[in-house]
Motif scaffolding. Structure first.
Motif, PDB file in Angstrom:
ATOM      1  N   ALA A 179      12.074 -53.994 -60.711  1.00 50.58           N
ATOM      2  CA  ALA A 179      11.121 -53.543 -61.732  1.00 50.58           C
ATOM      3  C   ALA A 179      10.078 -52.613 -61.136  1.00 50.58           C
ATOM      4  N   SER A 180       9.812 -52.741 -59.831  1.00 47.36           N
ATOM      5  CA  SER A 180       8.834 -51.877 -59.181  1.00 47.36           C
ATOM      6  C   SER A 180       9.482 -50.552 -58.787  1.00 47.36           C
ATOM      7  N   SER A 181       8.653 -49.526 -58.626  1.00 47.72           N
ATOM      8  CA  SER A 181       9.153 -48.194 -58.288  1.00 47.72           C
ATOM      9  C   SER A 181       9.349 -48.082 -56.781  1.00 47.72           C
ATOM     10  N   VAL A 182      10.471 -47.525 -56.371  1.00 46.38           N
ATOM     11  CA  VAL A 182      10.790 -47.405 -54.951  1.00 46.38           C
ATOM     12  C   VAL A 182      11.149 -45.953 -54.636  1.00 46.38           C
TER      13      VAL A 182
ATOM     14  N   ASP B  29      12.891 -39.283 -45.891  1.00 48.47           N
ATOM     15  CA  ASP B  29      13.480 -38.948 -44.605  1.00 48.47           C
ATOM     16  C   ASP B  29      12.360 -38.670 -43.596  1.00 48.47           C
ATOM     17  N   GLY B  30      12.737 -38.294 -42.384  1.00 46.58           N
ATOM     18  CA  GLY B  30      11.745 -38.107 -41.325  1.00 46.58           C
ATOM     19  C   GLY B  30      10.809 -36.943 -41.558  1.00 46.58           C
ATOM     20  N   GLN B  31      11.154 -36.023 -42.430  1.00 46.58           N
ATOM     21  CA  GLN B  31      10.280 -34.880 -42.745  1.00 46.58           C
ATOM     22  C   GLN B  31       9.356 -35.166 -43.935  1.00 46.58           C
ATOM     23  N   GLY B  32       9.435 -36.381 -44.456  1.00 51.09           N
ATOM     24  CA  GLY B  32       8.560 -36.746 -45.563  1.00 51.09           C
ATOM     25  C   GLY B  32       9.083 -36.332 -46.919  1.00 51.09           C
ATOM     26  N   CYS B  33      10.372 -36.017 -47.011  1.00 47.50           N
ATOM     27  CA  CYS B  33      10.970 -35.633 -48.294  1.00 47.50           C
ATOM     28  C   CYS B  33      11.649 -36.846 -48.926  1.00 47.50           C
ATOM     29  N   ILE B  34      11.552 -36.923 -50.237  1.00 46.05           N
ATOM     30  CA  ILE B  34      12.179 -38.033 -50.962  1.00 46.05           C
ATOM     31  C   ILE B  34      13.691 -37.876 -50.918  1.00 46.05           C
ATOM     32  N   ARG B  35      14.369 -38.947 -50.479  1.00 47.51           N
ATOM     33  CA  ARG B  35      15.826 -38.944 -50.449  1.00 47.51           C
ATOM     34  C   ARG B  35      16.411 -39.850 -51.523  1.00 47.51           C
ATOM     35  N   TYR B  36      15.599 -40.761 -52.038  1.00 45.96           N
ATOM     36  CA  TYR B  36      16.081 -41.675 -53.081  1.00 45.96           C
ATOM     37  C   TYR B  36      14.890 -42.157 -53.918  1.00 45.96           C
ATOM     38  N   ALA B  37      15.094 -42.299 -55.205  1.00 44.99           N
ATOM     39  CA  ALA B  37      14.108 -42.897 -56.116  1.00 44.99           C
ATOM     40  C   ALA B  37      14.872 -43.752 -57.107  1.00 44.99           C
ATOM     41  N   ASN B  38      14.398 -44.974 -57.332  1.00 44.23           N
ATOM     42  CA  ASN B  38      15.122 -45.853 -58.265  1.00 44.23           C
ATOM     43  C   ASN B  38      14.728 -45.539 -59.713  1.00 44.23           C
TER      44      ASN B  38
ATOM     45  N   ALA C 177      13.086 -47.257 -61.891  1.00 45.28           N
ATOM     46  CA  ALA C 177      11.690 -47.567 -62.218  1.00 45.28           C
ATOM     47  C   ALA C 177      10.761 -46.440 -61.789  1.00 45.28           C
ATOM     48  N   ALA C 178      11.078 -45.781 -60.660  1.00 37.36           N
ATOM     49  CA  ALA C 178      10.269 -44.648 -60.207  1.00 37.36           C
ATOM     50  C   ALA C 178      10.392 -43.472 -61.174  1.00 37.36           C
ATOM     51  N   GLU C 179      11.602 -43.250 -61.696  1.00 39.92           N
ATOM     52  CA  GLU C 179      11.782 -42.193 -62.696  1.00 39.92           C
ATOM     53  C   GLU C 179      10.919 -42.471 -63.927  1.00 39.92           C
ATOM     54  N   ASP C 180      10.877 -43.736 -64.347  1.00 37.10           N
ATOM     55  CA  ASP C 180      10.051 -44.105 -65.502  1.00 37.10           C
ATOM     56  C   ASP C 180       8.573 -43.937 -65.189  1.00 37.10           C
ATOM     57  N   LEU C 181       8.152 -44.384 -64.004  1.00 35.54           N
ATOM     58  CA  LEU C 181       6.730 -44.325 -63.645  1.00 35.54           C
ATOM     59  C   LEU C 181       6.220 -42.891 -63.595  1.00 35.54           C
ATOM     60  N   PHE C 182       7.028 -42.003 -62.984  1.00 34.35           N
ATOM     61  CA  PHE C 182       6.595 -40.621 -62.822  1.00 34.35           C
ATOM     62  C   PHE C 182       7.049 -39.717 -63.961  1.00 34.35           C
ATOM     63  N   LYS C 183       7.780 -40.307 -64.928  1.00 37.34           N
ATOM     64  CA  LYS C 183       8.229 -39.562 -66.114  1.00 37.34           C
ATOM     65  C   LYS C 183       9.000 -38.289 -65.726  1.00 37.34           C
ATOM     66  N   THR C 184       9.904 -38.462 -64.776  1.00 36.53           N
ATOM     67  CA  THR C 184      10.744 -37.349 -64.353  1.00 36.53           C
ATOM     68  C   THR C 184      12.062 -37.907 -63.832  1.00 36.53           C
ATOM     69  N   SER C 185      13.025 -37.024 -63.581  1.00 36.92           N
ATOM     70  CA  SER C 185      14.367 -37.465 -63.188  1.00 36.92           C
ATOM     71  C   SER C 185      14.503 -37.561 -61.670  1.00 36.92           C
ATOM     72  N   LEU C 186      15.529 -38.273 -61.232  1.00 33.79           N
ATOM     73  CA  LEU C 186      15.835 -38.372 -59.799  1.00 33.79           C
ATOM     74  C   LEU C 186      16.060 -36.984 -59.222  1.00 33.79           C
ATOM     75  N   LYS C 187      16.741 -36.135 -59.975  1.00 34.14           N
ATOM     76  CA  LYS C 187      17.032 -34.776 -59.488  1.00 34.14           C
ATOM     77  C   LYS C 187      15.742 -34.010 -59.195  1.00 34.14           C
ATOM     78  N   SER C 188      14.721 -34.215 -60.039  1.00 39.88           N
ATOM     79  CA  SER C 188      13.449 -33.517 -59.839  1.00 39.88           C
ATOM     80  C   SER C 188      12.657 -34.096 -58.676  1.00 39.88           C
ATOM     81  N   LEU C 189      12.838 -35.391 -58.411  1.00 41.63           N
ATOM     82  CA  LEU C 189      12.089 -36.047 -57.342  1.00 41.63           C
ATOM     83  C   LEU C 189      12.665 -35.763 -55.956  1.00 41.63           C
ATOM     84  N   ILE C 190      13.984 -35.614 -55.869  1.00 43.23           N
ATOM     85  CA  ILE C 190      14.644 -35.422 -54.576  1.00 43.23           C
ATOM     86  C   ILE C 190      14.064 -34.200 -53.857  1.00 43.23           C
TER      87      ILE C 190
END
Length: 358
Positions: A16-19, A23-32, A34-47
């Protein structure tokens, strides 16, 4: 992007929590999910986004991320208010965790800080309520005197009308008199909470609910069911019985009126539910015990554009409403050191009355 690494975190979609996994450069490699719901955007946009890309004030999060990379901690918990362009600030409780994975070394878990959000909303409501009470009281006093003069002048004018035109012109003077009387009634209702003394006696909340139930059932005898879910262990407390009856009646009556379509269909429902809360904060004060009264209906819900202002004077969710019933209810409950909260969505509206108990 390494899809194999991404796939290894798919089980986090069940949380239920956002995860967010970095990676080592500080870029998002995965978002569950719940994170898509929290940030109101898609996994593709977060990556491939960085924390400083996601948030205007992401520098502090970025600093903690770099500390995690350097193994200065294995996990760290902290609260943040995260600001984003075009969105309300997010109040979150974050947990930074160092992973034993060179490809994705850092995981950040975020949960909305519901307690803080609730406290901030309550603080804003109390501040607005106090400001509105002062404004309305001063405005009502300013309106009251001129109204009397307008009504008196219309009555004198009516007496001076020529006999041949009296009947026709009296219609206009009567409009003035009736509208002045209507406004006088409105002003009297605005001033009512401040005009009468607080009459304190022992109050049984279930006596209050039963009085209100009988009044509502008398007005709506068919098509409406009122369910009772009482905790009979709730003790009596000192309060103004008539004020509390009026508060609960105003809420329940509004609910019954909102249920008009369901009443016609015969499936309208109100629920009176009482419980005791322990260790609760009301208006920034901590209490050992509090009455927790819910008045729940299965109506259409409060329009989203006014739900945050429903207790403000002259705000009404229905045609012909004065917008004073809930304002008066909130004022009376606040005089008992309590507060009324509201949660609403289509098919479910819950007015919650919290009053401290001895």
């Amino acid at each position: 992007m390494d899809n194999t690494a991404i796939g290894s975190f798919d089980g986090l979609d069940l949380l239920a929590s956002s995860v967010l996994v970095f990676d080592g450069q500080g870029c998002i490699r995965y978002a569950n999910a719940a994170a898509e719901d929290l940030f109101k955007t898609s996994l593709k946009s977060l990556i491939n986004q960085k924390l400083t890309d996601l948030f205007i004030n992401g520098e502090e999060l970025q600093n903690l991320f770099e500390q995690a990379l350097q193994y200065q901690f294995s996990d760290k918990r902290q609260d943040f208010v995260l600001e984003r362009v075009g969105f309300e600030p997010l109040q979150v409780h974050t947990t930074f965790t160092v992973l034993d994975n060179p490809i994705t070394p850092v995981l950040i878990e975020m949960r909305e800080n519901v307690k803080q959000i609730k406290q901030d909303r309550e603080d804003r409501m109390l501040d607005h309520s106090q400001a509105n009470k002062e404004l309305i009281r001063n405005l009502a006093h300013e309106i009251k005197n001129p109204l009397g003069g307008i009504r008196g002048a219309a009555q004198l004018l009516e007496l001076e009308l020529p006999e041949r035109d009296a009947k026709e012109l009296r219609e206009y003077t009567q409009v003035i008199i009736k509208e002045a009387d209507r406004l006088q009634t409105l002003v009297d209702r605005l001033l009512a909470p401040h005009r009468y003394p607080h009459i304190v006696s022992d109050v049984n909340i279930h006596e209050v609910c039963e009085r209100v139930r009988s009044l509502i059932m008398a007005e709506f005898p068919r098509g409406l069911t009122i369910q009772r879910d009482y905790d009979l262990s709730i003790p009596d407390f000192r309060g103004d019985l008539e004020q509390l009856i009026q508060s609960v009646l105003n809420i329940a009556h509004n609910a019954a009126q909102a249920l008009s379509e369901r009443i016609e269909q015969g499936d309208a429902e109100l629920i009176f539910k009482t419980r005791i809360l322990r260790q609760v904060t009301v208006a920034k004060v901590r209490y050992r015990l509090a009455l927790d009264l819910h008045i729940i209906d299965n109506g259409p819900g409060i329009p989203s554009d006014i739900v945050d202002r429903i207790f403000f004077p002259l705000v009404s969710g229905r045609d012909g409403g004065s917008g004073l019933g809930l304002t008066l209810a909130q004022t009376f409950v606040q005089q008992h050191l309590g507060v009324i909260e509201c949660e609403s969505r289509p098919g479910y509206t819950d007015f919650r009355v919290l009053i401290p108990l001895p």
